[in-house]
Design a protein around this motif. Sequence first.
Motif, PDB file in Angstrom:
ATOM      1  N   CYS A   1     -36.782  52.371   2.635  1.00 61.03           N
ATOM      2  CA  CYS A   1     -36.018  53.546   2.203  1.00 61.03           C
ATOM      3  C   CYS A   1     -36.804  54.815   2.539  1.00 61.03           C
ATOM      4  O   CYS A   1     -38.013  54.868   2.296  1.00 61.03           O
ATOM      5  N   PRO A   2     -36.161  55.839   3.066  1.00 57.82           N
ATOM      6  CA  PRO A   2     -36.880  57.089   3.361  1.00 57.82           C
ATOM      7  C   PRO A   2     -37.491  57.707   2.098  1.00 57.82           C
ATOM      8  O   PRO A   2     -36.895  57.643   1.020  1.00 57.82           O
ATOM      9  N   ARG A   3     -38.662  58.273   2.255  1.00 52.67           N
ATOM     10  CA  ARG A   3     -39.346  58.887   1.116  1.00 52.67           C
ATOM     11  C   ARG A   3     -38.470  59.939   0.443  1.00 52.67           C
ATOM     12  O   ARG A   3     -38.454  60.060  -0.786  1.00 52.67           O
TER      13      ARG A   3
ATOM     14  N   ILE B   1     -41.937  47.870  -9.639  1.00 49.17           N
ATOM     15  CA  ILE B   1     -42.410  48.484  -8.403  1.00 49.17           C
ATOM     16  C   ILE B   1     -41.475  48.092  -7.268  1.00 49.17           C
ATOM     17  O   ILE B   1     -41.244  46.897  -7.029  1.00 49.17           O
ATOM     18  N   GLY B   2     -40.923  49.091  -6.576  1.00 46.64           N
ATOM     19  CA  GLY B   2     -39.998  48.786  -5.493  1.00 46.64           C
ATOM     20  C   GLY B   2     -39.922  49.897  -4.477  1.00 46.64           C
ATOM     21  O   GLY B   2     -40.484  50.986  -4.669  1.00 46.64           O
ATOM     22  N   ASP B   3     -39.178  49.631  -3.399  1.00 54.03           N
ATOM     23  CA  ASP B   3     -39.140  50.567  -2.276  1.00 54.03           C
ATOM     24  C   ASP B   3     -37.770  51.172  -2.041  1.00 54.03           C
ATOM     25  O   ASP B   3     -37.591  51.913  -1.068  1.00 54.03           O
ATOM     26  N   SER B   4     -36.798  50.893  -2.889  1.00 57.45           N
ATOM     27  CA  SER B   4     -35.434  51.297  -2.576  1.00 57.45           C
ATOM     28  C   SER B   4     -34.722  51.899  -3.781  1.00 57.45           C
ATOM     29  O   SER B   4     -35.169  51.780  -4.929  1.00 57.45           O
ATOM     30  N   LEU B   5     -33.576  52.509  -3.509  1.00 59.02           N
ATOM     31  CA  LEU B   5     -32.749  53.037  -4.590  1.00 59.02           C
ATOM     32  C   LEU B   5     -32.158  51.908  -5.418  1.00 59.02           C
ATOM     33  O   LEU B   5     -31.884  52.088  -6.610  1.00 59.02           O
TER      34      LEU B   5
ATOM     35  N   ALA C   1     -32.593  49.226  13.471  1.00 57.46           N
ATOM     36  CA  ALA C   1     -31.317  49.496  12.803  1.00 57.46           C
ATOM     37  C   ALA C   1     -31.195  48.746  11.485  1.00 57.46           C
ATOM     38  O   ALA C   1     -30.461  49.172  10.582  1.00 57.46           O
ATOM     39  N   TYR C   2     -31.924  47.648  11.362  1.00 63.73           N
ATOM     40  CA  TYR C   2     -31.789  46.818  10.159  1.00 63.73           C
ATOM     41  C   TYR C   2     -32.418  47.446   8.919  1.00 63.73           C
ATOM     42  O   TYR C   2     -32.145  47.004   7.806  1.00 63.73           O
ATOM     43  N   TYR C   3     -33.220  48.475   9.092  1.00 64.71           N
ATOM     44  CA  TYR C   3     -33.764  49.159   7.919  1.00 64.71           C
ATOM     45  C   TYR C   3     -32.656  49.717   7.033  1.00 64.71           C
ATOM     46  O   TYR C   3     -32.811  49.781   5.811  1.00 64.71           O
ATOM     47  N   LYS C   4     -31.534  50.092   7.630  1.00 60.98           N
ATOM     48  CA  LYS C   4     -30.449  50.658   6.829  1.00 60.98           C
ATOM     49  C   LYS C   4     -29.459  49.590   6.360  1.00 60.98           C
ATOM     50  O   LYS C   4     -28.532  49.903   5.606  1.00 60.98           O
ATOM     51  N   PHE C   5     -29.645  48.353   6.773  1.00 61.99           N
ATOM     52  CA  PHE C   5     -28.733  47.284   6.371  1.00 61.99           C
ATOM     53  C   PHE C   5     -29.263  46.444   5.211  1.00 61.99           C
ATOM     54  O   PHE C   5     -28.490  45.792   4.506  1.00 61.99           O
ATOM     55  N   VAL C   6     -30.577  46.411   5.028  1.00 61.57           N
ATOM     56  CA  VAL C   6     -31.172  45.494   4.053  1.00 61.57           C
ATOM     57  C   VAL C   6     -31.187  46.104   2.657  1.00 61.57           C
ATOM     58  O   VAL C   6     -30.968  47.304   2.473  1.00 61.57           O
TER      59      VAL C   6
END
Length: 218
Positions: free
Chosen positions: A192-194, A167-171, A40-45
């Motif tokens: 973050c989802p692709r 370079i990053g993984d999120s919006l 669940a923490y994937y959507k909180f960070v």
Amino acid sequence: MKKLFIFDLDGTLLDTVADLGNSCNHVFTEAGFPTHPIDAYYKFVGNGIAKLIERALPAEEATAENIEKLLPPFRAYYNLHMADDTKPYRGVCELLAELQQKGVAIAVASNKYQAATENLVKKYFPEINFVAVFGQRDNVPVKPDPAIVRDIQQAAGIEDTAEIIYIGDSLVDLNTARNSNVEFAAVTWGFCPRESLAENNPAHIADTIEELRAVLIK
């Protein structure tokens, strides 16, 4: 090839979600709040520790008072347990070493608080001579504000934004790059989802470390 490579930390260089989630669950248990499964923490960070706590709390308990109360015990616990399950993503250490060998400037830009950012970078990337390692600092706006990129530019002595890639993984990272007028490479192995990354049209999108290397090293 660019002259300055700015990397996000959590979800880009390091898989940190388990230690963040376990730390949050620990302080929530101590304070009597419900906990969450680690997934669940994937959507909180992504926006710093205060925002992590706010998102993880029940909506009716996500008050400024509760967040401020939970921050000190979270940091105290996380400081001791930030490396329990954290690890670099496959190939990251080798990519950083290759970039360093080519003589370019490498930096870290994170929304994690400064002390934890520094400690994790020192632990997992001791051989890399970063020109700057910046996390969340007092009186400096967090990402996606461009202040962190501007500070890294100054530390690296590079004024031309065309010489920089972020370079990053999120919006949050994507918007940081856009707010800073620098090129952005999205990686899809983080938090973050692709689909969310792709629909925002980053300059590059890499599903593997090999694809990222092909973007960065030319």
